[in-house]
Scaffold this motif. Structure first.
Motif, short mmCIF file in Angstrom:
data_model
loop_
_atom_site.label_atom_id
_atom_site.label_comp_id
_atom_site.label_asym_id
_atom_site.label_seq_id
_atom_site.Cartn_x
_atom_site.Cartn_y
_atom_site.Cartn_z
N PHE A 7 0.86 -1.13 -0.09
CA PHE A 7 -0.05 0.01 0.02
C PHE A 7 0.83 1.23 -0.05
O PHE A 7 0.72 2.23 -0.77
CB PHE A 7 -1.10 -0.02 1.01
CG PHE A 7 -2.00 1.16 1.30
CD1 PHE A 7 -3.02 1.34 0.45
CD2 PHE A 7 -1.87 2.15 2.29
CE1 PHE A 7 -3.89 2.23 0.39
CE2 PHE A 7 -2.73 3.17 2.34
CZ PHE A 7 -3.74 3.31 1.29
N LEU A 8 1.76 1.12 0.96
CA LEU A 8 2.86 2.58 1.05
C LEU A 8 3.63 2.76 -0.42
O LEU A 8 3.98 3.67 -1.07
CB LEU A 8 3.89 2.50 1.96
CG LEU A 8 3.04 2.50 3.31
CD1 LEU A 8 3.96 2.37 4.56
CD2 LEU A 8 2.21 3.94 3.60
N THR A 9 3.88 1.65 -1.04
CA THR A 9 4.58 1.53 -2.45
C THR A 9 3.99 2.37 -3.50
O THR A 9 4.24 2.95 -4.18
CB THR A 9 5.19 0.32 -2.83
OG1 THR A 9 6.06 -0.36 -1.80
CG2 THR A 9 5.97 0.27 -3.80
N ALA A 10 2.51 1.75 -3.24
CA ALA A 10 1.59 2.33 -4.33
C ALA A 10 1.42 3.89 -4.13
O ALA A 10 1.20 4.58 -5.05
CB ALA A 10 0.15 1.67 -4.17
N ILE A 11 1.47 4.28 -2.71
CA ILE A 11 1.12 5.71 -2.48
C ILE A 11 2.46 6.42 -3.13
O ILE A 11 2.11 7.38 -3.56
CB ILE A 11 0.79 5.91 -0.95
CG1 ILE A 11 -0.50 5.25 -0.85
CG2 ILE A 11 0.98 7.24 -0.61
CD1 ILE A 11 -1.04 5.44 0.58
N ASP A 12 3.57 5.91 -2.60
CA ASP A 12 4.87 6.54 -2.89
C ASP A 12 5.05 6.74 -4.55
O ASP A 12 5.85 7.73 -4.85
CB ASP A 12 5.91 6.09 -2.15
CG ASP A 12 6.04 6.22 -0.75
OD1 ASP A 12 5.15 6.97 -0.11
OD2 ASP A 12 6.65 5.08 -0.12
N GLY A 13 4.60 5.76 -5.23
CA GLY A 13 4.85 5.75 -6.62
C GLY A 13 3.77 6.45 -7.34
O GLY A 13 4.01 6.92 -8.59
N VAL A 35 -2.97 -8.25 -2.99
CA VAL A 35 -2.59 -7.94 -1.87
C VAL A 35 -3.21 -6.37 -1.58
O VAL A 35 -3.67 -5.86 -0.55
CB VAL A 35 -1.05 -7.69 -1.73
CG1 VAL A 35 -0.71 -6.95 -0.39
CG2 VAL A 35 -0.68 -9.17 -1.74
N LEU A 36 -3.06 -5.31 -2.57
CA LEU A 36 -3.70 -4.19 -2.81
C LEU A 36 -4.98 -4.03 -2.52
O LEU A 36 -5.70 -3.20 -1.71
CB LEU A 36 -3.07 -3.39 -3.86
CG LEU A 36 -3.07 -1.90 -3.93
CD1 LEU A 36 -2.11 -1.34 -2.78
CD2 LEU A 36 -2.68 -1.42 -5.28
N GLU A 94 0.24 8.54 -11.61
CA GLU A 94 1.41 8.48 -11.99
C GLU A 94 2.20 7.15 -12.16
O GLU A 94 3.47 6.84 -12.72
CB GLU A 94 2.24 9.27 -10.79
CG GLU A 94 1.92 10.75 -10.71
CD GLU A 94 2.20 11.61 -11.90
OE1 GLU A 94 3.20 11.18 -12.61
OE2 GLU A 94 1.53 12.89 -12.12
N ALA A 95 1.54 6.21 -11.60
CA ALA A 95 2.07 4.96 -11.62
C ALA A 95 0.86 3.81 -11.82
O ALA A 95 -0.14 3.94 -11.57
CB ALA A 95 2.93 4.21 -10.32
N THR A 96 1.19 2.65 -12.74
CA THR A 96 0.26 1.69 -13.00
C THR A 96 0.49 0.73 -12.11
O THR A 96 1.55 0.60 -11.30
CB THR A 96 0.46 0.99 -14.39
OG1 THR A 96 1.74 0.46 -14.45
CG2 THR A 96 0.39 2.16 -15.35
N LEU A 97 -0.30 -0.39 -11.94
CA LEU A 97 -0.23 -1.61 -11.01
C LEU A 97 0.86 -2.18 -11.50
O LEU A 97 1.75 -2.87 -10.45
CB LEU A 97 -1.46 -2.44 -11.32
CG LEU A 97 -1.73 -3.56 -10.36
CD1 LEU A 97 -1.93 -3.01 -8.73
CD2 LEU A 97 -2.89 -4.29 -10.77
N THR A 98 1.28 -2.21 -12.64
CA THR A 98 2.62 -2.98 -13.10
C THR A 98 3.74 -2.17 -12.70
O THR A 98 4.72 -2.76 -12.18
CB THR A 98 2.46 -2.80 -14.76
OG1 THR A 98 1.47 -3.67 -15.35
CG2 THR A 98 4.04 -3.61 -15.19
N ASP A 99 3.67 -1.07 -12.63
CA ASP A 99 5.03 -0.28 -11.87
C ASP A 99 5.05 -0.40 -10.54
O ASP A 99 6.20 -0.80 -10.07
CB ASP A 99 4.68 1.47 -11.94
CG ASP A 99 4.61 1.84 -13.61
OD1 ASP A 99 5.30 1.08 -14.47
OD2 ASP A 99 3.93 2.61 -13.84
N VAL A 100 3.69 -0.46 -9.86
CA VAL A 100 4.08 -0.87 -8.40
C VAL A 100 4.48 -2.34 -8.03
O VAL A 100 5.13 -2.54 -7.24
CB VAL A 100 2.62 -0.78 -7.85
CG1 VAL A 100 2.49 -1.16 -6.19
CG2 VAL A 100 1.99 0.54 -7.66
#
Length: 216
Positions: free
Chosen positions: A160-166, A194-195, A174-180
């Motif tokens: 979750f935090l990685t998704a927010i930061d990205g 997980v998300l 700014e980021a896709t699920l693939t990026d996360v």
């Protein structure tokens, strides 16, 4: 730590009491307040079919030191008011209870919501009573910070935090699920699962903690 909602009856001799009761169909939304020992500066917004008489009414009050019209648009006006009588907000200062904005004033009453310690909430009640200011407690809830921090597993929190930061939740995104998933070196399907679980846990907690309380 309790969260409380109070409806406070504004003393009759204050300008905001007179103006809000004279124009009882108008809601005054206070967006910011700067309290001092002998004055209060507030920024508020009102919506009325013709705000000019209301502004003139405010400006005519003896305890209003300065009135500045910040902007108008259609039927909405935003203004800054400096008043020489801080008695309404003095109990907040005396109790050391932080004032949350925005709050609303309508027909001689102000609605305050605040989160503070039980001791400071009790001190606020005592200060209001000592000042002769009537109030009603709409609710007092206990906020459970530990429950909020225990909502997610370590893995869910990491994703979750990685998704927010990205920037996954930014608008525009700014980021896709693939990026996360790539940043975490996991598969896209695992990342999504997980998300989704993390989002579900947060959504259910928020609904129970806040939305449900507003309906009480």
């Amino acid at each position: 730590m309790p969260r409380a909602k109070l409806t406070v009856r504004i003393p009759d001799d204050l300008w905001i009491h007179d103006v809000s009761t004279s124009h009882s169909d108008v809601t005054f939304r206070v967006s910011s307040v700067l309290p001092g020992p002998d004055a209060v500066i507030g920024v508020l917004e009102l919506t009325a079919s013709n705000p000019v008489p209301i502004l003139a009414d405010i400006d005519s009050r003896d305890d209003v030191r300065e009135l500045e019209l910040l902007w108008t648009h259609d039927e909405t006006a935003m203004l800054q008011v400096e008043t020489a009588d801080p008695s309404l907000v003095a109990p907040m200062r005396q109790a050391g209870a932080p004032m949350e904005t925005p709050f609303e004033v309508e027909d001689g009453a102000v609605t305050w919501e605040l989160t503070t310690s039980a001791d400071r909430l009790s001190a606020l009640g005592e200060s209001l009573e000592e000042s002769g200011i009537g109030y009603d407690i709409e609710y007092v809830h206990s906020t459970d910070a530990s429950r909020a921090t225990q909502l997610l597993t370590d893995r869910q929190l990491e994703v979750f935090l990685t998704a927010i930061d990205g920037g996954y939740y930014d608008v525009p995104r700014e980021a896709t699920l693939t990026d996360v998933a790539s940043a975490l070196e996991i598969s896209k399907s695992t990342c999504s699962d997980v998300l989704h679980r993390a989002e579900g846990a947060i959504a259910h907690w928020f609904t129970a903690e806040y939305v449900g309380r507003r309906e009480q």
